[in-house]
Design a protein around this motif. Structure first.
Motif, PDB file in Angstrom:
ATOM      1  N   ARG A 168       0.900  -1.203   0.001  1.00 34.34           N
ATOM      2  CA  ARG A 168      -0.078   0.204   0.012  1.00 34.34           C
ATOM      3  C   ARG A 168       0.959   1.137   0.106  1.00 34.34           C
ATOM      4  N   LEU A 169       2.087   1.271   0.599  1.00 29.84           N
ATOM      5  CA  LEU A 169       2.918   2.364   0.730  1.00 29.84           C
ATOM      6  C   LEU A 169       3.493   2.574  -0.571  1.00 29.84           C
ATOM      7  N   LEU A 170       3.904   1.344  -1.226  1.00 29.31           N
ATOM      8  CA  LEU A 170       4.599   1.553  -2.464  1.00 29.31           C
ATOM      9  C   LEU A 170       3.228   2.318  -3.645  1.00 29.31           C
ATOM     10  N   GLN A 171       2.117   1.906  -3.374  1.00 30.31           N
ATOM     11  CA  GLN A 171       0.878   2.268  -4.180  1.00 30.31           C
ATOM     12  C   GLN A 171       0.687   3.741  -4.145  1.00 30.31           C
ATOM     13  N   ASP A 172       0.495   4.142  -2.624  1.00 32.37           N
ATOM     14  CA  ASP A 172       0.098   5.347  -2.214  1.00 32.37           C
ATOM     15  C   ASP A 172       1.120   6.661  -2.077  1.00 32.37           C
ATOM     16  N   SER A 173       2.367   6.339  -2.127  1.00 34.74           N
ATOM     17  CA  SER A 173       3.500   6.971  -2.107  1.00 34.74           C
ATOM     18  C   SER A 173       4.775   6.792  -3.097  1.00 34.74           C
ATOM     19  N   ASP A 174       5.447   7.808  -3.379  1.00 34.23           N
ATOM     20  CA  ASP A 174       6.569   7.456  -4.289  1.00 34.23           C
ATOM     21  C   ASP A 174       7.913   7.658  -3.540  1.00 34.23           C
ATOM     22  N   VAL A 175       7.596   7.402  -2.238  1.00 34.44           N
ATOM     23  CA  VAL A 175       8.768   7.393  -1.291  1.00 34.44           C
ATOM     24  C   VAL A 175       9.706   6.391  -1.694  1.00 34.44           C
ATOM     25  N   GLN A 176      11.170   6.544  -1.350  1.00 32.84           N
ATOM     26  CA  GLN A 176      12.115   5.439  -1.679  1.00 32.84           C
ATOM     27  C   GLN A 176      11.977   4.707  -0.294  1.00 32.84           C
ATOM     28  N   LEU A 177      12.354   3.202  -0.660  1.00 34.51           N
ATOM     29  CA  LEU A 177      12.628   2.390   0.507  1.00 34.51           C
ATOM     30  C   LEU A 177      13.938   2.010   0.861  1.00 34.51           C
ATOM     31  N   CYS A 178      13.970   1.837   2.347  1.00 36.87           N
ATOM     32  CA  CYS A 178      15.344   1.103   2.893  1.00 36.87           C
ATOM     33  C   CYS A 178      15.037  -0.358   2.787  1.00 36.87           C
ATOM     34  N   LEU A 179      15.586  -1.058   1.764  1.00 37.11           N
ATOM     35  CA  LEU A 179      15.318  -2.612   1.685  1.00 37.11           C
ATOM     36  C   LEU A 179      15.970  -3.400   2.951  1.00 37.11           C
ATOM     37  N   ASP A 180      15.133  -3.443   4.092  1.00 34.95           N
ATOM     38  CA  ASP A 180      15.684  -4.315   5.176  1.00 34.95           C
ATOM     39  C   ASP A 180      15.425  -5.789   4.819  1.00 34.95           C
ATOM     40  N   THR A 181      16.398  -6.532   4.419  1.00 29.59           N
ATOM     41  CA  THR A 181      15.891  -8.094   4.091  1.00 29.59           C
ATOM     42  C   THR A 181      15.516  -8.795   5.208  1.00 29.59           C
ATOM     43  N   GLY A 182      15.547  -8.449   6.467  1.00 28.02           N
ATOM     44  CA  GLY A 182      15.267  -9.329   7.795  1.00 28.02           C
ATOM     45  C   GLY A 182      13.961  -8.844   8.005  1.00 28.02           C
ATOM     46  N   HIS A 183      13.639  -7.692   8.331  1.00 25.13           N
ATOM     47  CA  HIS A 183      12.433  -7.197   8.517  1.00 25.13           C
ATOM     48  C   HIS A 183      11.265  -7.199   7.361  1.00 25.13           C
ATOM     49  N   LEU A 184      11.542  -7.315   6.242  1.00 29.85           N
ATOM     50  CA  LEU A 184      10.701  -7.453   5.382  1.00 29.85           C
ATOM     51  C   LEU A 184      10.163  -9.145   5.230  1.00 29.85           C
ATOM     52  N   LEU A 185      11.261  -9.866   5.473  1.00 33.63           N
ATOM     53  CA  LEU A 185      10.799 -11.415   5.501  1.00 33.63           C
ATOM     54  C   LEU A 185       9.971 -11.513   6.996  1.00 33.63           C
ATOM     55  N   ILE A 186      10.378 -11.144   7.890  1.00 33.67           N
ATOM     56  CA  ILE A 186       9.377 -11.097   9.101  1.00 33.67           C
ATOM     57  C   ILE A 186       8.250 -10.705   9.028  1.00 33.67           C
ATOM     58  N   GLY A 187       8.172  -9.580   8.243  1.00 30.00           N
ATOM     59  CA  GLY A 187       6.807  -9.020   8.093  1.00 30.00           C
ATOM     60  C   GLY A 187       5.938  -9.756   6.841  1.00 30.00           C
ATOM     61  N   GLY A 188       6.321 -10.853   6.093  1.00 29.13           N
ATOM     62  CA  GLY A 188       5.682 -11.483   5.195  1.00 29.13           C
ATOM     63  C   GLY A 188       5.932 -11.224   3.945  1.00 29.13           C
ATOM     64  N   THR A 189       6.947 -10.210   3.635  1.00 28.63           N
ATOM     65  CA  THR A 189       7.343  -9.858   2.037  1.00 28.63           C
ATOM     66  C   THR A 189       8.479 -10.463   1.828  1.00 28.63           C
ATOM     67  N   GLU A 190       8.556 -11.214   0.782  1.00 36.29           N
ATOM     68  CA  GLU A 190       9.941 -11.911   0.268  1.00 36.29           C
ATOM     69  C   GLU A 190      10.714 -10.736  -0.422  1.00 36.29           C
ATOM     70  N   PRO A 191      11.830 -10.564   0.320  1.00 35.85           N
ATOM     71  CA  PRO A 191      12.607  -9.381  -0.194  1.00 35.85           C
ATOM     72  C   PRO A 191      13.236  -9.535  -1.618  1.00 35.85           C
ATOM     73  N   LEU A 192      13.451 -10.537  -2.159  1.00 36.32           N
ATOM     74  CA  LEU A 192      13.885 -10.711  -3.771  1.00 36.32           C
ATOM     75  C   LEU A 192      12.729 -10.447  -4.414  1.00 36.32           C
ATOM     76  N   ASP A 193      11.770 -10.721  -4.129  1.00 33.88           N
ATOM     77  CA  ASP A 193      10.633 -10.575  -5.115  1.00 33.88           C
ATOM     78  C   ASP A 193      10.236  -9.026  -4.974  1.00 33.88           C
ATOM     79  N   LEU A 194      10.523  -8.226  -3.855  1.00 32.65           N
ATOM     80  CA  LEU A 194      10.362  -6.991  -4.029  1.00 32.65           C
ATOM     81  C   LEU A 194      11.343  -6.143  -4.852  1.00 32.65           C
ATOM     82  N   VAL A 195      12.477  -6.717  -4.431  1.00 30.08           N
ATOM     83  CA  VAL A 195      13.887  -6.186  -5.453  1.00 30.08           C
ATOM     84  C   VAL A 195      13.182  -6.270  -7.040  1.00 30.08           C
ATOM     85  N   GLU A 196      12.594  -7.374  -7.313  1.00 29.71           N
ATOM     86  CA  GLU A 196      12.692  -7.583  -8.667  1.00 29.71           C
ATOM     87  C   GLU A 196      11.385  -7.075  -9.259  1.00 29.71           C
ATOM     88  N   ARG A 197      10.395  -6.572  -8.295  1.00 29.52           N
ATOM     89  CA  ARG A 197       9.353  -6.068  -8.930  1.00 29.52           C
ATOM     90  C   ARG A 197       9.301  -4.349  -8.698  1.00 29.52           C
TER      91      ARG A 197
END
Length: 304
Positions: A168-197
């Motif tokens: 939702r953040l990516l959709q509603d804002s154009d803010v850049q991300l800090c890609l934290d590979t650990g916190h994303l995975l724990i929260g339910g987001t596959e970090p490699l998928d996010l990088v690729e998309r």
């Protein structure tokens, strides 16, 4: 412009030595030891750590870092963005001003919980989303005035933790991300998928490797975040369940030129004896990153 080699884009963070802004986190190792150990494992830069940890003025921060031939890359600034449309941003503004004056490039924002801890879920209602986004834009404007890039850090125990909230953040804002590979995975987001998309949305990276078994207990709400950290949530890079090699390869192939921050949260009750403590894990993580970077597309071994 030629891309800088990965070895020149590796930074540290005081949290890897147990130094954290969260209340009641644990023993705080002295900055002199932390910075010395960062330099000894080949790190070129660091994030700031909690307010005042590296010094109370920009000049003091610069001088302390210069003693160890380190520079400042950025700093983590947690703010309760979703709580009040008129939330007081003075502390965050002061932190941003210090970062800029001390030579940083990046502000790493997090939408923290109202109490500042990371040990419980932070639900955001549909009414609160516009508030979060408006406060985020206010801070982005402040950071831009100081010449800094703003990134938003999805983080356990904050308003941006789950996959739903990240998308939702990516959709509603154009803010850049800090890609934290650990916190994303724990929260339910596959970090490699996010990088690729969303490669173009990543402008700063925190590298963590995670032991999935421990992470699952945090995701399920059965273990508080700090307890999980103490139970070995994070492993040296390459020794956990995150595809760090794939993530680095994808970023490098896409032309990523930002920092890779070694950031594996730890917590201690007392000062580790000399020669022990987190330095071993950080050293192994740096070695692993350099080894996989040398295999990434467009990165030669000589460039490491």
């Amino acid at each position: 412009m030629p891309k800088l080699p990965v070895r020149t884009r590796i930074a540290g963070a005081p949290i890897s030595w147990g130094v954290c802004e969260a209340p009641g986190w644990g023993h705080e190792m002295p900055a002199s030891r932390v910075l010395s150990e960062m330099a000894s494992v080949g790190l070129r830069a660091t994030e700031l750590g909690p307010a005042g940890y590296l010094g109370s003025t920009p000049a003091a921060v610069r001088a302390r870092l210069a003693e160890h031939d380190l520079r400042l890359v950025g700093g983590f600034v947690p703010v309760p963005l979703h709580v009040d449309e008129a939330v007081d941003l003075s502390e965050a503004t002061d932190a941003i001003a210090i970062l800029a004056a001390a030579g940083a490039e990046v502000v790493v924002l997090a939408a923290r919980s109202p109490d500042g801890s990371y040990d419980h879920k932070v639900p955001v209602t549909d009414r609160q989303w516009p508030i979060l986004l408006a406060n985020l834009d206010r801070l982005r404007a402040i950071a831009a005035d100081f010449g800094l890039t703003t990134t938003l850090h999805p983080h356990v125990g904050t308003a941006i933790e789950s996959r739903v909230s990240v998308l939702r953040l990516l959709q509603d804002s154009d803010v850049q991300l800090c890609l934290d590979t650990g916190h994303l995975l724990i929260g339910g987001t596959e970090p490699l998928d996010l990088v690729e998309r969303f490669t173009d949305r990543v402008s700063h990276v925190h590298l963590k490797d995670v032991r999935a078994g421990v992470a699952g207990t945090v995701a399920a709400g059965n273990t508080a975040y700090q307890d999980a950290v103490r139970a070995g949530l994070y492993a040296p890079l390459g020794e956990g369940d995150v595809d760090i090699a794939g993530i680095v390869a994808a970023l490098e192939a896409a032309g990523y030129q930002g920092w890779y921050v070694m950031e594996q949260d730890t917590a201690f009750d007392r000062e580790p004896a000399d020669g022990t403590g987190p330095i071993s894990d950080v050293r192994r993580s740096v070695a692993f990153l350099l080894s996989v970077a040398g295999k990434a597309p467009g990165v030669s071994a000589a460039g490491r």
